[in-house]
Design a protein around this motif. Structure first.
Motif, mmCIF file in Angstrom:
data_model
loop_
_atom_site.group_PDB
_atom_site.id
_atom_site.type_symbol
_atom_site.label_atom_id
_atom_site.label_comp_id
_atom_site.label_asym_id
_atom_site.label_seq_id
_atom_site.Cartn_x
_atom_site.Cartn_y
_atom_site.Cartn_z
ATOM 1 N N ASP A 172 0.846 -1.188 0.000
ATOM 2 C CA ASP A 172 0.000 0.000 0.000
ATOM 3 C C ASP A 172 0.881 1.237 0.000
ATOM 4 O OD1 ASP A 172 -1.696 2.236 1.109
ATOM 5 O OD2 ASP A 172 -3.200 0.635 1.073
ATOM 6 N N VAL A 173 0.492 2.244 -0.770
ATOM 7 C CA VAL A 173 1.282 3.462 -0.842
ATOM 8 C C VAL A 173 1.461 4.102 0.531
ATOM 9 C CG1 VAL A 173 -0.709 4.965 -1.326
ATOM 10 C CG2 VAL A 173 1.562 5.632 -2.105
ATOM 11 N N ALA A 174 0.509 3.861 1.443
ATOM 12 C CA ALA A 174 0.567 4.469 2.772
ATOM 13 C C ALA A 174 1.751 3.979 3.590
ATOM 14 C CB ALA A 174 -0.739 4.203 3.533
ATOM 15 N N TRP A 175 2.202 2.737 3.328
ATOM 16 C CA TRP A 175 3.354 2.223 4.097
ATOM 17 C C TRP A 175 4.470 1.687 3.213
ATOM 18 C CZ3 TRP A 175 2.994 -2.879 2.738
ATOM 19 C CH2 TRP A 175 1.722 -3.451 2.612
ATOM 20 N N ALA A 176 4.472 2.071 1.946
ATOM 21 C CA ALA A 176 5.521 1.604 1.035
ATOM 22 C C ALA A 176 6.906 2.046 1.489
ATOM 23 C CB ALA A 176 5.240 2.102 -0.381
ATOM 24 N N GLU A 177 7.014 3.283 1.956
ATOM 25 C CA GLU A 177 8.326 3.804 2.337
ATOM 26 C C GLU A 177 8.906 3.040 3.526
ATOM 27 O OE1 GLU A 177 10.607 8.045 3.165
ATOM 28 O OE2 GLU A 177 8.432 7.964 3.253
ATOM 29 N N GLU A 178 8.039 2.620 4.422
ATOM 30 C CA GLU A 178 8.507 1.847 5.581
ATOM 31 C C GLU A 178 9.155 0.539 5.125
ATOM 32 O OE1 GLU A 178 6.692 -0.246 9.636
ATOM 33 O OE2 GLU A 178 5.424 1.044 8.395
ATOM 34 N N PHE A 179 8.533 -0.131 4.160
ATOM 35 C CA PHE A 179 9.089 -1.389 3.665
ATOM 36 C C PHE A 179 10.350 -1.144 2.850
ATOM 37 C CE2 PHE A 179 5.437 -3.224 5.379
ATOM 38 C CZ PHE A 179 5.525 -4.602 5.291
ATOM 39 N N TYR A 180 10.392 -0.016 2.156
ATOM 40 C CA TYR A 180 11.612 0.332 1.438
ATOM 41 C C TYR A 180 12.766 0.552 2.418
ATOM 42 C CZ TYR A 180 15.028 3.575 -0.478
ATOM 43 O OH TYR A 180 16.204 4.203 -0.813
ATOM 44 N N LYS A 181 12.505 1.242 3.505
ATOM 45 C CA LYS A 181 13.569 1.578 4.441
ATOM 46 C C LYS A 181 14.080 0.380 5.244
ATOM 47 C CE LYS A 181 13.195 6.523 4.830
ATOM 48 N NZ LYS A 181 13.334 7.708 5.691
ATOM 49 N N ILE A 182 13.286 -0.687 5.334
ATOM 50 C CA ILE A 182 13.810 -1.892 5.991
ATOM 51 C C ILE A 182 14.408 -2.852 4.959
ATOM 52 C CG2 ILE A 182 12.206 -1.714 7.927
ATOM 53 C CD1 ILE A 182 10.687 -4.123 6.681
ATOM 54 N N ASN A 183 14.539 -2.349 3.708
ATOM 55 C CA ASN A 183 15.204 -3.111 2.652
ATOM 56 C C ASN A 183 14.463 -4.410 2.334
ATOM 57 O OD1 ASN A 183 17.257 -3.152 0.782
ATOM 58 N ND2 ASN A 183 18.653 -4.329 2.069
ATOM 59 N N ALA A 184 13.133 -4.319 2.285
ATOM 60 C CA ALA A 184 12.312 -5.511 2.051
ATOM 61 C C ALA A 184 11.933 -5.700 0.593
ATOM 62 C CB ALA A 184 11.035 -5.424 2.885
ATOM 63 N N LEU A 185 12.078 -4.647 -0.228
ATOM 64 C CA LEU A 185 11.575 -4.679 -1.596
ATOM 65 C C LEU A 185 12.712 -4.759 -2.613
ATOM 66 C CD1 LEU A 185 8.976 -1.776 -1.216
ATOM 67 C CD2 LEU A 185 8.667 -4.198 -0.698
ATOM 68 N N TYR A 186 12.449 -5.475 -3.687
ATOM 69 C CA TYR A 186 13.433 -5.622 -4.756
ATOM 70 C C TYR A 186 13.151 -4.591 -5.849
ATOM 71 C CZ TYR A 186 16.491 -7.918 -8.152
ATOM 72 O OH TYR A 186 17.492 -8.190 -9.053
ATOM 73 N N SER A 244 11.507 7.995 9.670
ATOM 74 C CA SER A 244 11.676 6.546 9.759
ATOM 75 C C SER A 244 11.011 5.793 8.608
ATOM 76 C CB SER A 244 11.063 6.038 11.071
ATOM 77 O OG SER A 244 9.658 6.281 11.068
ATOM 78 N N GLY A 245 10.170 6.502 7.862
ATOM 79 C CA GLY A 245 9.361 5.812 6.860
ATOM 80 C C GLY A 245 8.071 5.283 7.444
ATOM 81 N N ARG A 246 7.923 5.368 8.763
ATOM 82 C CA ARG A 246 6.749 4.825 9.438
ATOM 83 C C ARG A 246 5.788 5.940 9.798
ATOM 84 N NH1 ARG A 246 7.773 0.700 14.147
ATOM 85 N NH2 ARG A 246 5.621 0.282 13.556
ATOM 86 N N PHE A 247 4.533 5.770 9.411
ATOM 87 C CA PHE A 247 3.486 6.707 9.793
ATOM 88 C C PHE A 247 2.348 5.998 10.512
ATOM 89 C CE2 PHE A 247 -0.241 9.453 8.795
ATOM 90 C CZ PHE A 247 0.209 10.618 9.408
ATOM 91 N N ARG A 294 1.862 4.555 13.497
ATOM 92 C CA ARG A 294 1.461 4.962 14.843
ATOM 93 C C ARG A 294 0.872 6.369 14.831
ATOM 94 N NH1 ARG A 294 5.015 6.013 20.372
ATOM 95 N NH2 ARG A 294 3.203 6.591 21.623
ATOM 96 N N ALA A 295 1.505 7.271 14.087
ATOM 97 C CA ALA A 295 0.989 8.631 14.002
ATOM 98 C C ALA A 295 -0.428 8.629 13.442
ATOM 99 C CB ALA A 295 1.906 9.484 13.130
ATOM 100 N N ASN A 296 -0.681 7.804 12.448
ATOM 101 C CA ASN A 296 -2.017 7.716 11.862
ATOM 102 C C ASN A 296 -3.033 7.248 12.900
ATOM 103 O OD1 ASN A 296 -3.753 7.782 9.410
ATOM 104 N ND2 ASN A 296 -3.951 5.600 9.849
ATOM 105 N N ASP A 297 -2.659 6.217 13.674
ATOM 106 C CA ASP A 297 -3.559 5.712 14.713
ATOM 107 C C ASP A 297 -3.852 6.801 15.748
ATOM 108 O OD1 ASP A 297 -3.611 3.257 13.483
ATOM 109 O OD2 ASP A 297 -2.126 2.340 14.808
ATOM 110 N N GLU A 298 -2.824 7.532 16.134
ATOM 111 C CA GLU A 298 -2.989 8.585 17.139
ATOM 112 C C GLU A 298 -3.864 9.719 16.595
ATOM 113 O OE1 GLU A 298 -2.048 8.525 20.189
ATOM 114 O OE2 GLU A 298 -0.478 6.990 20.320
ATOM 115 N N LEU A 299 -3.658 10.087 15.354
ATOM 116 C CA LEU A 299 -4.451 11.155 14.748
ATOM 117 C C LEU A 299 -5.908 10.730 14.566
ATOM 118 C CD1 LEU A 299 -1.826 12.399 12.151
ATOM 119 C CD2 LEU A 299 -2.721 13.723 14.080
ATOM 120 N N ASN A 300 -6.124 9.464 14.234
ATOM 121 C CA ASN A 300 -7.495 8.955 14.142
ATOM 122 C C ASN A 300 -8.189 9.037 15.497
ATOM 123 O OD1 ASN A 300 -7.087 8.395 11.457
ATOM 124 N ND2 ASN A 300 -6.898 6.183 11.722
#
Length: 404
Positions: free
Chosen positions: A85-99, A364-367, A369-375
């Motif tokens: 999902d575009v909402a968490w793509a950067e997080e997976f990129y930053k943990i080096n999970a994607l090829y 961090s690439g992670r949003f 927790r912030a999303n949960d808190e804002l909701n």
């Protein structure tokens, strides 16, 4: 002679079975219609590619899926290809999970130009593409003409401002319509109002911009439709689990939702769809919408990357055609979009021009927790459990903790 023929067949079958690569693909099932389409697409792919066997292994809802996927990839395992999902793509990129997919694209001269640029940008990090967009969605305003006719209120239009929305919803309310509008305590649904007011979600240093003057004005307008003016309610207040269901029951006049609702209404409430028109979300200084997209990515640890790439090509071509036709998805490919004969979806394609991808850049690439808190803050504001000043202080004091 016959015996020899059958021996050859058996040998050939044995060779195919021995060399056949199994590709595990995973995601979260959207609804029964989407699930059946995915299974049908896989059957077609497997029939056309006897040396590859694609297997669909969905993993609960999106939250269960991401938790499971994060754990598996951290251990060097997991499915070969999966939804990102575009909402968490950067997080997976930053943990080096994607090829990265650029080498496949270049080697095969894959027509990447056929995809809408803003969708590709959503999955591009450090000038490399890590996902091919499966499809796309945008937000617009659905309205039930029957209620506007009944109460003698002018229909919403593509050029309506916030003031028009407020005025028409107020007229409906004053003339006897209990619930003019349904909205959700989801931060992403407030984002179009933030941008429409000339605001931003983050500053250049990636600190929060939500509490800056323009951003806060848009955020506040969204909240006060519920908390101050009683013009909107959450789906749960109508006994519904989501906006599309609340609108489908015919208890509200307007709903801000996406094109995924079209397939649901066609399936569950076809008569209501005939009474429905769709326009852009009312704006302040500029039009705004949300761009939602999910892409197919290859697990960095997959041992079958070439075969996974073959499957992704099929999923984003033949597979996408089925999703566009049967689910109401917007095509991520220009060539398929140009042949989309569903005229009611044109407004959603048009909104892609000014839609903002549902992703928030963080250190961090992670949003998540912030999303949960804002909701949670949105929910408290809806019901006046906290003041706007208290909400602003909480966001300013804690945002960087939430995204680190």
């Amino acid at each position: 002679m016959k015996k020899g023929f059958f021996v050859v067949l058996i040998l050939l079958f044995g060779i195919i079975c021995f060399t056949q690569k199994t590709i595990i693909m995973s995601g979260w099932p959207g609804n029964p219609v989407e699930e059946s389409i995915i299974k049908n697409i896989i059957e077609k792919f497997n029939a056309q590619n006897p040396d590859i066997k694609a297997v669909w292994q969905p993993a609960g809802d999106v939250n269960q899926f991401t938790q499971k996927l994060m754990s598996e990839i951290s251990a060097g395992s997991g499915p070969d290809i999966f939804y990102v999902d575009v909402a968490w793509a950067e997080e997976f990129y930053k943990i080096n999970a994607l090829y990265p997919l650029d080498l496949f694209i270049k080697k095969e001269n894959f027509n990447i130009e056929d995809f809408f640029p803003n969708l590709l940008d959503a999955f591009t990090f450090d000038n490399k593409l890590y996902s091919i967009p499966k499809d796309a969605s945008s937000l617009n305003l659905f309205y039930n003409k029957e209620f506007f006719d009944k109460y003698g209120v002018e229909y919403p239009t593509n050029n309506d401002t916030w003031f028009d929305l407020f005025d028409k919803a107020t007229q409906l309310k004053n003339k006897g319509m209990d619930t003019p509008l349904v909205i959700a305590a989801d931060f992403n649904r407030a984002i179009p109002f933030i941008f429409s007011a000339g605001g931003e979600v983050v500053n250049e240093d990636l600190s929060t911009a939500i509490t800056s003057n323009n951003s806060w004005a848009g955020f506040k307008f969204y909240v006060e439709l519920v908390s101050k003016y009683n013009l909107a309610v959450e789906p749960s207040a109508l006994g519904a689990s989501w906006i599309g269901e609340a609108y489908g029951t015919g208890k509200v006049a307007m709903a801000m939702t996406g094109n995924w609702t079209l397939g649901y209404l066609r399936e569950q409430y076809p008569n209501l769809l005939n009474k429905t028109e769709i326009v852009n979300i009312p704006h302040f200084s500029e039009k705004s919408s949300m761009l939602y997209t999910v892409g197919w990515s290859i697990n960095k640890y997959s041992k079958n990357k070439q075969e996974s790439w073959e499957l992704i090509k099929f999923l984003t071509d033949e597979g996408q055609k089925e999703f566009v036709e049967k689910v109401g998805s917007l095509s991520s490919r220009k060539s398929i979009a140009s042949k989309d004969t569903d005229n009611i979806k044109k407004i959603f394609y048009d909104a892609l021009d000014f839609a903002h991808p549902w992703k928030v850049q963080t250190p961090s690439g992670r949003f998540t927790r912030a999303n949960d808190e804002l909701n949670s803050i949105l929910k408290d504001l809806f019901y006046n459990h906290i003041t706007f000043e208290e909400a602003k202080i909480k966001i300013n004091e804690n945002y960087m903790k939430w995204v680190k």
